[in-house]
Write a protein that holds these residues in place. Structure first.
Motif, short mmCIF file in Angstrom:
data_model
loop_
_atom_site.label_atom_id
_atom_site.label_comp_id
_atom_site.label_asym_id
_atom_site.label_seq_id
_atom_site.Cartn_x
_atom_site.Cartn_y
_atom_site.Cartn_z
N TYR A 1 0.51 -1.00 -0.20
CA TYR A 1 0.67 -0.38 -0.08
C TYR A 1 1.00 1.07 -0.33
N GLU A 2 1.62 1.63 1.18
CA GLU A 2 2.46 1.94 0.95
C GLU A 2 3.75 2.41 -0.20
N ALA A 3 4.34 1.54 -1.16
CA ALA A 3 5.08 1.98 -2.54
C ALA A 3 3.72 1.79 -3.45
N PHE A 4 2.84 2.28 -3.36
CA PHE A 4 1.70 1.65 -4.53
C PHE A 4 0.66 2.97 -4.70
N ALA A 5 0.36 3.33 -3.85
CA ALA A 5 -0.53 4.40 -2.75
C ALA A 5 -0.34 5.56 -3.83
N PRO A 6 0.80 6.16 -3.56
CA PRO A 6 1.57 7.21 -4.20
C PRO A 6 1.50 7.52 -5.93
N VAL A 7 1.94 6.86 -5.89
CA VAL A 7 1.91 6.12 -7.60
C VAL A 7 0.59 6.36 -8.01
N TRP A 8 0.49 4.93 -7.54
CA TRP A 8 -1.49 4.62 -8.09
C TRP A 8 -1.91 5.93 -8.89
N ARG A 9 -2.44 6.27 -6.83
CA ARG A 9 -3.40 7.45 -7.14
C ARG A 9 -3.35 8.45 -8.91
N ASP A 10 -2.09 8.40 -8.67
CA ASP A 10 -1.82 10.00 -10.63
C ASP A 10 -1.51 9.10 -11.45
N SER A 11 -1.50 7.70 -11.84
CA SER A 11 -1.03 6.75 -12.80
C SER A 11 -2.58 7.02 -13.62
N GLU A 12 -1.86 7.30 -14.74
CA GLU A 12 -2.73 7.18 -15.59
C GLU A 12 -2.67 5.36 -15.91
N ASP A 13 -2.34 4.76 -15.86
CA ASP A 13 -2.66 3.17 -16.16
C ASP A 13 -3.49 2.74 -15.08
N HIS A 14 -3.03 2.93 -14.06
CA HIS A 14 -4.60 2.76 -13.11
C HIS A 14 -5.38 3.74 -12.70
N ALA A 15 -5.76 4.52 -13.48
CA ALA A 15 -7.08 5.74 -13.19
C ALA A 15 -8.16 4.99 -12.84
N ALA A 16 -8.18 3.32 -13.17
CA ALA A 16 -9.77 2.61 -13.03
C ALA A 16 -9.43 2.46 -11.41
N TYR A 17 -8.82 2.09 -11.22
CA TYR A 17 -8.78 1.66 -9.80
C TYR A 17 -8.61 3.26 -8.87
N LYS A 18 -8.47 4.00 -8.72
CA LYS A 18 -9.09 5.45 -8.06
C LYS A 18 -9.57 5.43 -7.36
N ASP A 19 -11.17 5.04 -7.85
CA ASP A 19 -12.51 5.48 -6.57
C ASP A 19 -12.76 4.15 -6.26
N LEU A 20 -12.28 2.81 -6.90
CA LEU A 20 -12.53 1.61 -5.93
C LEU A 20 -11.67 1.88 -4.01
N PRO A 21 -13.13 0.97 -3.66
CA PRO A 21 -12.72 1.04 -2.27
C PRO A 21 -11.23 -0.22 -1.93
N LYS A 22 -10.55 0.69 -0.94
CA LYS A 22 -9.37 -0.02 -1.08
C LYS A 22 -8.97 -1.08 0.67
N TYR A 23 -8.49 -1.71 1.11
CA TYR A 23 -8.33 -2.18 2.48
C TYR A 23 -6.75 -2.45 2.52
N VAL A 24 -6.24 -2.04 3.42
CA VAL A 24 -4.80 -2.77 3.80
C VAL A 24 -5.31 -3.17 5.46
N VAL A 25 -4.41 -4.24 5.08
CA VAL A 25 -4.30 -5.54 6.19
C VAL A 25 -3.38 -5.43 6.94
N SER A 26 -2.75 -4.38 8.90
CA SER A 26 -1.94 -4.11 8.66
C SER A 26 -2.30 -3.92 10.80
N SER A 27 -1.22 -4.59 11.45
CA SER A 27 -1.54 -4.13 12.65
C SER A 27 -0.76 -2.72 13.04
N THR A 28 -0.07 -2.13 12.20
CA THR A 28 1.04 -1.34 12.50
C THR A 28 0.55 0.10 11.72
N LEU A 29 -0.23 -0.20 10.05
CA LEU A 29 -0.49 1.51 9.63
C LEU A 29 -1.43 2.16 10.70
N PRO A 30 -0.75 3.98 10.60
CA PRO A 30 -2.03 4.14 11.18
C PRO A 30 -2.74 4.67 10.42
#
Length: 192
Positions: free
Chosen positions: A64-93
Motif C-alpha cells: 500500500y505504501e509503495a503503490f498508493a502515492p504512485v497509482w493515485r496519479d497514474s493514468e495506467d491505474h485510473a480505473a482503480y482510483k475510486d474503488l474501495p481499498k483495504y490495507v491489512v496491517s496491525s501497525t499502519l496509522p
C-alpha cells in the motif's frame, strides 16, 4: 461470499517481488518483468480483463505504501482510483492513508478479512503484497490466483507461497494460455 483473488507476475521459481522495479523495490533483479522478455500486449491482456471484475483492492502495508502515492496519479491505474481499498496491517496509522485515492479502510487481522469476504459486493483483488498473500493463503482466505508466470529464474526474492508445513491445497485450472515470449497465464480456483 466475496472472492479474494491474488493477481501478480511471478518468476518460474515463484518470486513475486520487484517485477516492475522502481522506488521501494530494492531486489537485485528489480524490474525483471520488462528486462528479459519481449512485451506482447496479449500476454498482459489479463490485467485489463481483471478490471471488469475488480470491486475492491486489498493490500499489505508495504505494498500500500509503495503503490498508493504512485497509482493515485497514474493514468495506467485510473480505473482503480475510486474503488474501495483495504490495507491489512496491525501497525499502519490512519494518518498514513493517502488522500485522493478513494475510500480506504485498515483491517487489523485475518478476522477482519473474513468479515470483508462476508460483506456485499464482488471480487477483491490483491496486487503485490506477497507476505499478506502467504498469510491469507495459509488461513485459506484466497479463493483464486491469476498468475502471469515469466520464463525467468531469479534465485532470490519473496515467494508467493509459504514454505510452512501446511495442509495441502488443491487448485483447479480455470483458464490458461501460453504466449510466444514464454509467458504463461494461469488462473486457478482454490478447491474446497
Amino acid at each position: 461470499m466475496r472472492e479474494v483473488v491474488y493477481t501478480g507476475f511471478m518468476s518460474l521459481d515463484g518470486v513475486v517481488d520487484s517485477p516492475g522495479g522502481g522506488p521501494g523495490e530494492e531486489h537485485r533483479s528489480g524490474g525483471w518483468v520488462f528486462k528479459d522478455v519481449e512485451v506482447l500486449p496479449e500476454a498482459f491482456a489479463l490485467k485489463g480483463e481483471e478490471l471488469a471484475e475488480t470491486t475492491a483492492l486489498l493490500f499489505g502495508r508495504r505494498s500500500y505504501e509503495a503503490f498508493a502515492p504512485v497509482w493515485r496519479d497514474s493514468e495506467d491505474h485510473a480505473a482503480y482510483k475510486d474503488l474501495p481499498k483495504y490495507v491489512v496491517s496491525s501497525t499502519l496509522p490512519e494518518s498514513a492513508l493517502v488522500e485522493g485515492w478513494g475510500p480506504t479502510t485498515i483491517l487489523r487481522s485475518n478476522d477482519d478479512v473474513v468479515e470483508l469476504k462476508k460483506s456485499e459486493g464482488g471480487a477483491i483483488f490483491i496486487h503485490g503484497s506477497a507476505e499478506l498473500a502467504r498469510r491469507l493463503s495459509d488461513a485459506r482466505l484466497i479463493d483464486r490466483y491469476h498468475l502471469l508466470v515469466f520464463p525467468t529464474l531469479l534465485g532470490a526474492g519473496k515467494s508467493l507461497f509459504s514454505s510452512a508445513d501446511n495442509e495441502k491445497q488443491v487448485l483447479r485450472l480455470r483458464d490458461s494460455a501460453a504466449y510466444p515470449n514464454g509467458v504463461l497465464k494461469l488462473i486457478y480456483d482454490v478447491a474446497g
